[in-house]
Design an enzyme around this catalytic site. Structure first.
Site, PDB file in Angstrom:
ATOM      1  N   GLU A 118      -5.366  -0.844   8.173  1.00  0.00           N
ATOM      2  CA  GLU A 118      -4.182  -0.600   8.946  1.00  0.00           C
ATOM      3  C   GLU A 118      -4.287  -1.442  10.353  1.00  0.00           C
ATOM      4  O   GLU A 118      -5.288  -1.443  10.743  1.00  0.00           O
ATOM      5  CB  GLU A 118      -4.346   0.836   9.316  1.00  0.00           C
ATOM      6  CG  GLU A 118      -3.908   1.793   8.174  1.00  0.00           C
ATOM      7  CD  GLU A 118      -3.979   3.239   8.463  1.00  0.00           C
ATOM      8  OE1 GLU A 118      -3.783   3.534   9.850  1.00  0.00           O
ATOM      9  OE2 GLU A 118      -4.307   3.956   7.538  1.00  0.00           O
ATOM     10  N   GLU A 162      -9.062   6.947   6.028  1.00  0.00           N
ATOM     11  CA  GLU A 162      -9.850   7.104   7.204  1.00  0.00           C
ATOM     12  C   GLU A 162     -10.755   8.200   7.328  1.00  0.00           C
ATOM     13  O   GLU A 162     -10.747   9.003   8.033  1.00  0.00           O
ATOM     14  CB  GLU A 162      -8.716   7.234   8.359  1.00  0.00           C
ATOM     15  CG  GLU A 162      -7.880   6.031   8.669  1.00  0.00           C
ATOM     16  CD  GLU A 162      -6.937   6.055   9.902  1.00  0.00           C
ATOM     17  OE1 GLU A 162      -6.811   4.869  10.432  1.00  0.00           O
ATOM     18  OE2 GLU A 162      -6.813   7.294  10.237  1.00  0.00           O
ATOM     19  N   ARG A 209       0.985  -1.151  -0.009  1.00  0.00           N
ATOM     20  CA  ARG A 209       0.246  -0.094  -0.004  1.00  0.00           C
ATOM     21  C   ARG A 209       0.724   1.296   0.061  1.00  0.00           C
ATOM     22  O   ARG A 209       2.046   1.410   0.606  1.00  0.00           O
ATOM     23  CB  ARG A 209      -0.951  -0.079   1.173  1.00  0.00           C
ATOM     24  CG  ARG A 209      -1.971   1.135   1.537  1.00  0.00           C
ATOM     25  CD  ARG A 209      -2.488   0.945   2.956  1.00  0.00           C
ATOM     26  NE  ARG A 209      -3.581   1.856   3.270  1.00  0.00           N
ATOM     27  CZ  ARG A 209      -3.622   2.604   4.139  1.00  0.00           C
ATOM     28  NH1 ARG A 209      -2.703   2.514   4.919  1.00  0.00           N
ATOM     29  NH2 ARG A 209      -4.644   3.452   4.517  1.00  0.00           N
TER      30      ARG A 209
END
Length: 526
Positions: free
Chosen positions: A422, A320, A229
């Site tokens: 994550e 997020e 990523r």
């Protein structure tokens, strides 16, 4: 993800009771007859205090009293299987099945555990195949966790085992055990390596466990990592994590045969639930132009990746994004604006490649109600997406059962695959630079997982096991966050401040001697 400080989420703990009178249980083991169907997987056949439940067999170490027995307090019924003894013990409760049709089989069970054992696990064994195990996580809050493991049967038989190699007073509870056709596994065992190039440029070194220096991506790939990523900032002050740098890193990643996830922050620096700041170049743009900015930036980066032969396999439209993106136009309390911006990003990605999977990524992977609220709005406003990503850090996002509840619910409710975008855990509380670490004290740790190399590895293992258990094979896997962000002078958290330090080095997957840590081996998880 970057948060200099976090709020620690605490939970009350409730440990299940262990039945009295264990020492009086019979000490002999019994051998059950082979069957082609798992018998008494709910442990309801015998009531309380049965050392060897109906259908099951028991192996105890010589000279030990029986440490395997049934007692009240099941997951769904009245009873459960428990392993416990006042002295150190090793016990196996098992069934041998024969007459099975050949093929893949999955063992599923609901479990709880004190933690602290040398090992405690579910296992499937089939002739000619490596035994497949899934370790039980510590559950000090008393919550049940569903686990799975699978094996391929080629000679019509296999053995289902529940094993404890435990210290005095350690316990496990197991219930609702089933064996069904099908296999399990994780398609994605990845990591975010966005800070790696800057670390290398400032002198960062990475080594295999034996001390031999090598390319960090090669070390990670050899450990089993199969996906990377990379975050993208629009115009960062330090010139890293921009389009040009991502293109360079993408070549290295694809050369090693790994998948690629591109994480658009739509900012010049960190974007997360606490900040979603517009890039300076877009700050004065009208809303119509802002939508075009998102589309054009997304298209530009992804098209350049495709043109150089390193097409993105997945793309995050924001990072997020619980609070939205590009504040204030795309804040969470302005859903028409947020939805329009997310659509622009998704449209830009699909215009480059219809096969690139669009991900919407939230923090707080243990917050099921928050995830529902967000994705109900996403669906209501017609935002297209293919996959759900959730951050999960046990320090801040609750116990594993909360993660399991959220993953299971959103995968089912929105009929989408899910992954943990994550996660990370500390291998030490010591510091390796002048900046205090994000996780710096024992009070911040998750119960059952010490800040040691073994504790870090166990935490990663148990999160992977929860993802693997998402029903209907919708649990894709995870990305470990910044395993290569070691303490290298110049590679700090603030792209505008060369003297800023690294608050994350004690959660990297390389220790303070630059050697790969044991947790990295879990990238080879089935």
């Amino acid at each position: 993800m970057f948060h200099s400080r976090r709020t620690i989420l605490t939970r009350s703990l409730a440990v299940p009771l262990i039945a009295a009178g264990v020492a009086s249980l019979p000490t002999q083991s019994a051998q059950a007859a082979d069957t082609s169907t798992l018998i008494n997987g709910d442990f309801e056949a015998d009531g309380t205090g049965t050392a060897t439940p109906a259908g099951w067999s028991t192996n105890n170490a010589a000279g030990q009293s029986d440490a395997s027995y049934t007692e009240s307090g099941g997951h769904s019924g009245s009873y459960r299987l428990s392993h416990w003894s006042a002295a150190a013990y090793r016990v196996e409760t098992y069934q041998h099945l024969s007459g099975l049709a050949n093929g893949d089989y999955t063992l599923t069970a609901w479990v709880r555990s004190s933690g602290g054992q040398n090992s405690a696990y579910l296992a499937l064994k089939a002739t000619g195949r490596a035994e497949q195990r899934t370790d039980l996580p510590p559950t000090p809050n008393g919550a049940w966790i569903r686990l799975v493991t699978s094996v391929r049967v080629t000679n019509h038989q296999c053995t289902v085992s529940i094993v404890s190699d435990a210290n005095a007073g350690n316990w496990i509870n197991v219930d609702d055990v089933t064996l069904t056709p099908g296999s399990t596994g994780l398609a994605i065992r990845g990591a975010d390596v966005s800070t790696l190039k800057k670390s290398e440029d400032y002198g960062g070194v990475y080594r295999y466990p034996g001390g031999i220096a090598a390319d960090a991506l090669t070390i990670l790939r050899s450990a089993g990592m199969n996906y990377a990523r990379l975050k993208v900032w629009v115009d960062p002050a330090d010139g890293y994590n921009n389009k040009a740098r991502v293109l360079t890193m993408a070549k290295r990643i694809k050369r090693l045969g790994m998948g690629l996830l591109i994480d658009f922050h739509y900012s010049d620096a960190w974007a997360d639930p606490g900040k979603q700041n517009k890039p300076a170049a877009w700050a004065s743009d009208s809303f119509a132009q802002l939508k075009a900015d998102v589309y054009n930036h997304t298209y530009d980066v992804l098209h350049a990746l495709k043109a150089q032969g390193t097409k993105a396999d997945m793309v995050q439209i924001g990072n997020e994004i619980n609070g939205g993106i590009l504040w204030p136009d795309g804040r969470y309390d302005n859903w028409p604006g947020l939805a329009a911006l997310l659509k622009s990003g998704a449209d830009g990605a699909k215009a480059v490649s219809r096969s690139t999977q669009v991900v919407l990524h939230l923090a707080q992977g243990g917050d099921d109600s928050g995830a529902r609220w967000f994705f109900d709005n996403v669906v209501s406003y017609g935002v297209p997406f293919d996959i759900i990503g959730l951050s999960y850090y046990g320090y801040w996002h609750g116990p594993l059962n909360d993660l399991q509840t959220t993953l299971d619910d959103v995968a089912s409710r929105y009929s989408r695959p899910v992954f943990v975008a994550e996660t990370a855990y500390a291998f030490t509380l010591d510091n390796d630079d002048a900046l205090e670490n994000s996780i710096a004290t024992s009070s911040q740790l998750v119960a059952g997982y010490p800040a040691t190399p073994a504790g870090q590895a166990a935490n990663l293992r148990d999160i992977m096991n929860v993802i693997e258990a998402v029903p209907d094979s919708r649990g894709l896997g995870l990305f470990y966050w910044e395993p290569t962000w070691t303490a290298v002078t110049g590679n700090g958290w603030d792209p505008a401040d060369p003297s800023s330090g690294d608050a994350w080095e004690n959660q990297a997957l390389f220790d303070y001697d630059d050697k790969a840590l044991p947790a990295m081996r879990w990238f080879s998880h089935r």
